[in-house]
Design an enzyme around this catalytic site. Structure first.
Site, PDB file in Angstrom:
ATOM      1  N   GLU A 148      -8.903  -2.754  -5.767  1.00  0.00           N
ATOM      2  CA  GLU A 148      -9.975  -1.491  -5.802  1.00  0.00           C
ATOM      3  C   GLU A 148     -10.436  -1.598  -7.209  1.00  0.00           C
ATOM      4  O   GLU A 148      -9.974  -0.829  -8.291  1.00  0.00           O
ATOM      5  CB  GLU A 148      -8.947  -0.352  -5.625  1.00  0.00           C
ATOM      6  CG  GLU A 148      -8.255  -0.414  -4.310  1.00  0.00           C
ATOM      7  CD  GLU A 148      -6.861   0.653  -4.325  1.00  0.00           C
ATOM      8  OE1 GLU A 148      -7.101   1.656  -4.775  1.00  0.00           O
ATOM      9  OE2 GLU A 148      -5.825  -0.070  -4.114  1.00  0.00           O
ATOM     10  N   HIS A 164      -6.329   9.971  -4.651  1.00  0.00           N
ATOM     11  CA  HIS A 164      -7.422   9.379  -3.703  1.00  0.00           C
ATOM     12  C   HIS A 164      -8.338  10.486  -3.376  1.00  0.00           C
ATOM     13  O   HIS A 164      -8.960  10.578  -2.420  1.00  0.00           O
ATOM     14  CB  HIS A 164      -7.190   8.619  -2.569  1.00  0.00           C
ATOM     15  CG  HIS A 164      -6.423   7.345  -3.018  1.00  0.00           C
ATOM     16  ND1 HIS A 164      -7.133   6.566  -4.171  1.00  0.00           N
ATOM     17  CD2 HIS A 164      -5.816   6.429  -2.287  1.00  0.00           C
ATOM     18  CE1 HIS A 164      -6.326   5.436  -4.243  1.00  0.00           C
ATOM     19  NE2 HIS A 164      -5.677   5.326  -3.081  1.00  0.00           N
ATOM     20  N   GLN A 168      -7.498  -1.816  -9.338  1.00  0.00           N
ATOM     21  CA  GLN A 168      -6.136  -1.722  -8.941  1.00  0.00           C
ATOM     22  C   GLN A 168      -6.044  -2.776  -8.124  1.00  0.00           C
ATOM     23  O   GLN A 168      -6.298  -3.014  -7.155  1.00  0.00           O
ATOM     24  CB  GLN A 168      -6.215  -0.313  -8.332  1.00  0.00           C
ATOM     25  CG  GLN A 168      -4.661   0.068  -7.903  1.00  0.00           C
ATOM     26  CD  GLN A 168      -3.872   0.788  -8.787  1.00  0.00           C
ATOM     27  OE1 GLN A 168      -4.386   1.111  -9.865  1.00  0.00           O
ATOM     28  NE2 GLN A 168      -2.589   1.184  -8.440  1.00  0.00           N
ATOM     29  N   ARG A 185      -4.915   8.279  -9.137  1.00  0.00           N
ATOM     30  CA  ARG A 185      -3.998   9.297  -9.367  1.00  0.00           C
ATOM     31  C   ARG A 185      -4.520  10.091 -10.619  1.00  0.00           C
ATOM     32  O   ARG A 185      -5.070   9.515 -11.515  1.00  0.00           O
ATOM     33  CB  ARG A 185      -2.679   8.959  -9.604  1.00  0.00           C
ATOM     34  CG  ARG A 185      -1.923   8.450  -8.443  1.00  0.00           C
ATOM     35  CD  ARG A 185      -0.597   7.701  -8.764  1.00  0.00           C
ATOM     36  NE  ARG A 185      -0.017   7.208  -7.325  1.00  0.00           N
ATOM     37  CZ  ARG A 185      -0.376   5.946  -6.867  1.00  0.00           C
ATOM     38  NH1 ARG A 185      -1.398   5.404  -7.605  1.00  0.00           N
ATOM     39  NH2 ARG A 185       0.265   5.606  -5.911  1.00  0.00           N
ATOM     40  N   ASP A 225       1.294  -2.440  -7.834  1.00  0.00           N
ATOM     41  CA  ASP A 225       0.425  -1.094  -7.516  1.00  0.00           C
ATOM     42  C   ASP A 225      -0.217  -0.671  -8.932  1.00  0.00           C
ATOM     43  O   ASP A 225       0.152   0.293  -9.456  1.00  0.00           O
ATOM     44  CB  ASP A 225       1.023  -0.043  -6.822  1.00  0.00           C
ATOM     45  CG  ASP A 225       0.446   0.827  -6.286  1.00  0.00           C
ATOM     46  OD1 ASP A 225      -0.888   0.744  -6.425  1.00  0.00           O
ATOM     47  OD2 ASP A 225       0.961   1.803  -5.444  1.00  0.00           O
ATOM     48  N   HIS A 285     -11.257   0.694  -0.409  1.00  0.00           N
ATOM     49  CA  HIS A 285      -9.995   0.560  -0.138  1.00  0.00           C
ATOM     50  C   HIS A 285      -9.567  -0.386   1.015  1.00  0.00           C
ATOM     51  O   HIS A 285      -8.669  -0.142   1.713  1.00  0.00           O
ATOM     52  CB  HIS A 285      -9.098   1.811  -0.058  1.00  0.00           C
ATOM     53  CG  HIS A 285      -7.568   1.891  -0.541  1.00  0.00           C
ATOM     54  ND1 HIS A 285      -6.844   1.134   0.218  1.00  0.00           N
ATOM     55  CD2 HIS A 285      -7.077   2.531  -1.460  1.00  0.00           C
ATOM     56  CE1 HIS A 285      -5.631   1.453  -0.690  1.00  0.00           C
ATOM     57  NE2 HIS A 285      -5.835   2.317  -1.419  1.00  0.00           N
ATOM     58  N   SER A 286     -10.150  -1.607   1.202  1.00  0.00           N
ATOM     59  CA  SER A 286      -9.948  -2.417   2.180  1.00  0.00           C
ATOM     60  C   SER A 286      -8.580  -3.305   1.636  1.00  0.00           C
ATOM     61  O   SER A 286      -8.395  -3.666   0.569  1.00  0.00           O
ATOM     62  CB  SER A 286     -11.111  -3.568   2.352  1.00  0.00           C
ATOM     63  OG  SER A 286     -12.219  -3.023   3.042  1.00  0.00           O
ATOM     64  N   TYR A 287      -7.868  -3.461   2.777  1.00  0.00           N
ATOM     65  CA  TYR A 287      -6.556  -4.176   2.521  1.00  0.00           C
ATOM     66  C   TYR A 287      -7.063  -5.739   3.115  1.00  0.00           C
ATOM     67  O   TYR A 287      -7.539  -5.832   4.409  1.00  0.00           O
ATOM     68  CB  TYR A 287      -5.491  -3.908   3.520  1.00  0.00           C
ATOM     69  CG  TYR A 287      -4.765  -2.737   2.975  1.00  0.00           C
ATOM     70  CD1 TYR A 287      -5.469  -1.437   3.204  1.00  0.00           C
ATOM     71  CD2 TYR A 287      -3.553  -2.712   2.666  1.00  0.00           C
ATOM     72  CE1 TYR A 287      -4.814  -0.127   2.588  1.00  0.00           C
ATOM     73  CE2 TYR A 287      -3.009  -1.479   2.170  1.00  0.00           C
ATOM     74  CZ  TYR A 287      -3.587  -0.297   2.202  1.00  0.00           C
ATOM     75  OH  TYR A 287      -3.096   0.853   1.735  1.00  0.00           O
TER      76      TYR A 287
HETATM   77  C1  GLA Z   1      -3.495   3.087  -3.667  1.00  0.00           C
HETATM   78  C2  GLA Z   1      -2.247   3.490  -4.464  1.00  0.00           C
HETATM   79  C3  GLA Z   1      -0.960   3.016  -3.838  1.00  0.00           C
HETATM   80  C4  GLA Z   1      -0.962   3.702  -2.410  1.00  0.00           C
HETATM   81  C5  GLA Z   1      -2.215   3.264  -1.800  1.00  0.00           C
HETATM   82  C6  GLA Z   1      -2.239   3.811  -0.346  1.00  0.00           C
HETATM   83  O1  GLA Z   1      -3.771   1.923  -3.615  1.00  0.00           O
HETATM   84  O2  GLA Z   1      -2.481   2.829  -5.663  1.00  0.00           O
HETATM   85  O3  GLA Z   1       0.069   3.438  -4.465  1.00  0.00           O
HETATM   86  O4  GLA Z   1      -0.986   5.117  -2.467  1.00  0.00           O
HETATM   87  O5  GLA Z   1      -3.342   3.473  -2.212  1.00  0.00           O
HETATM   88  O6  GLA Z   1      -0.850   3.593   0.521  1.00  0.00           O
END
Ligand code: GLA
Length: 417
Positions: A357, A146, A329, A121, A292, A220-222
């Site tokens: 991240e 992002h 992150q 952000r 987060d 940004h992989s989950y």
């Molecule tokens: C990042 C942000 C989260 C969210 C994700 C996407 O990791 O920090 O708050 O916005 O992306 O959903």
């Protein structure tokens, strides 16, 4: 005389035999090397078209151990990543879609994507550089997130397979124009994904500009180490090599404080279940809807160091994250809500994946005390981040619970190294 002749012919025979053995060994070695080379492969296939008709490809990278990463030129997205568990069973450990359409229509969570120009952000989408105030898209409450409306996660990159000795590699490049998403400067970006034979997904980023600008790239992989779609990640364990984190306001913008994690639910200095404290009555957890937050990595300078380790006990899968970045992150997938049906028809409910991240701290352009994210002409932005997969096993004590009160000893190994 006869015995002399015999000796000579025996010696000649031996020399011939030795030569034959050496030749065979050399041939074997060469073939072995060729086979090894053959084992890491990269293959390109069409993956569809964007709404503007731009062709998108998908590359399949395979290493010598059968580990496979599929990466598309759309957003540089890691579509799938198949790694073994402790029994050698392969599973896809990242969330995503089976086809391009899913990513085009519904990738609000940025699944698998490259993020830029500024990951995370920027408060109110505003920052000043050289006395000029820049206004970026406000796409996350009152803030910029992002890279804006069409960040690097939504553009088509140019792909090129690279020849590397230790794995399969894909180079992605993208030219971001001066003024794109209101950021200053023409930015040339290159990202090299290497799937190494040590079961690492290595990401090397670089960028140059022709005007002072800000850059903060990430991936940004989950991850779900039990396999994508196989339940939530709350029982998965995490260590983050950080004694401090950056607490935020209610809009997830850092206050500027670097707060000690000790005695808070943010203490991940030892492997701890992600879910152990996630719902505690804690202001920071409320702001993030869970974890987060950016963690301040214990390091000095830009060395490649261990940032985090994640571990899934039922499969034994372990992932270590190494990075040159100052922060990471940790996002626990709090906003996933079951509205996405991803690969193989799996529904992604809340906290079905976590992101690690590697990055500079959020809102750095407005935080003079945070490490700088400014890139000037003549400089080069670089970052290396590695996601390394292995399995971890508990020794003989695995079957019988340890009642002695002593710490269980465990070992760690790379499955197929
Ligand atoms: C990042 C942000 C989260 C969210 C994700 C996407 O990791 O920090 O708050 O916005 O992306 O959903």
């Amino acid at each position: 005389m006869i015995s002399e002749q015999l000796q000579v012919s025996t010696r000649t025979g031996l020399v011939i035999l030795q030569l034959a053995i050496i030749t065979l060994a050399l041939t074997g070695l060469c073939e072995g090397q060729a086979a090894r080379r053959r084992k890491h492969t990269i293959d390109k296939q069409p993956f569809g078209k964007t709404v503007d008709g731009v062709a998108v490809d998908i590359y399949t990278l395979k290493n010598a151990n059968g580990v496979e990463a599929r990466i598309t030129t759309y957003g540089g997205i890691v579509v799938s990543l198949r790694v073994p568990d402790q029994k050698g069973k392969f599973d896809d450990v990242v969330l995503g879609y089976d086809n391009l359409d899913g990513y085009l229509k519904n990738n609000g969570p940025y699944m698998g994507a490259l993020i830029g120009r500024y990951a995370n952000r920027i408060a109110k989408g505003t920052f000043k550089l050289n006395g000029v105030e820049y206004h970026l898209a406000v796409n996350n409450g009152p803030n910029h997130l992002h890279g804006g409306l069409k960040g690097f996660d939504k553009v088509v990159w140019t792909g090129k397979a690279l020849r590397v000795p230790n794995g399969a590699a894909l180079k992605l490049t993208y030219q971001s124009k001066d003024g794109e998403e209101n950021y200053p400067g023409n930015l040339s970006v290159a990202v090299i994904y290497t799937l190494t034979d040590a079961n690492e997904l290595k990401i090397d980023y670089s960028a140059t500009t022709d005007k002072r600008t800000v850059v903060n790239l990430t991936s940004h992989s989950y991850f779900n180490l039990a396999g994508q779609g196989n339940g939530d990640i709350l029982k998965q364990q995490l260590m983050i090599n950080a004694n401090r984190f950056t607490p935020t306001d209610a809009g997830s913008i850092p206050t500027g404080e670097l707060r000690r994690v000790q005695g808070t639910p943010f203490d991940f200095t030892r492997l701890t279940e992600i879910g152990a404290r996630i719902d505690q009555d804690d202001e920071q957890l409320k702001f993030g809807n869970g974890y987060d937050h950016n963690f301040v990595l214990n390091k000095q300078g830009k060395r490649l160091t261990l940032a985090a380790t994640a571990y899934e006990p039922t499969t034994g899968r372990q992932m270590e994250v190494y990075t040159t970045e100052p922060g990471i992150q940790f996002y626990a997938g709090n906003f996933l809500d079951g509205s996405i049906t991803g690969k193989a028809g799996k529904v992604y409910n809340r906290r079905y994946g976590f992101c690690l991240e590697a990055q500079h701290f959020p809102d750095s352009p407005n935080q003079p005390k945070f490490p700088s994210v400014v890139l000037s002409p003549g400089q080069r932005y670089t970052q290396t981040t590695i996601y390394k997969f292995s399995t971890k096993y508990f020794g003989v004590r695995r079957q019988s619970p340890d009642l002695s009160g002593r710490r269980r000893r465990f070992g760690s190994r790379s499955t197929f190294e």
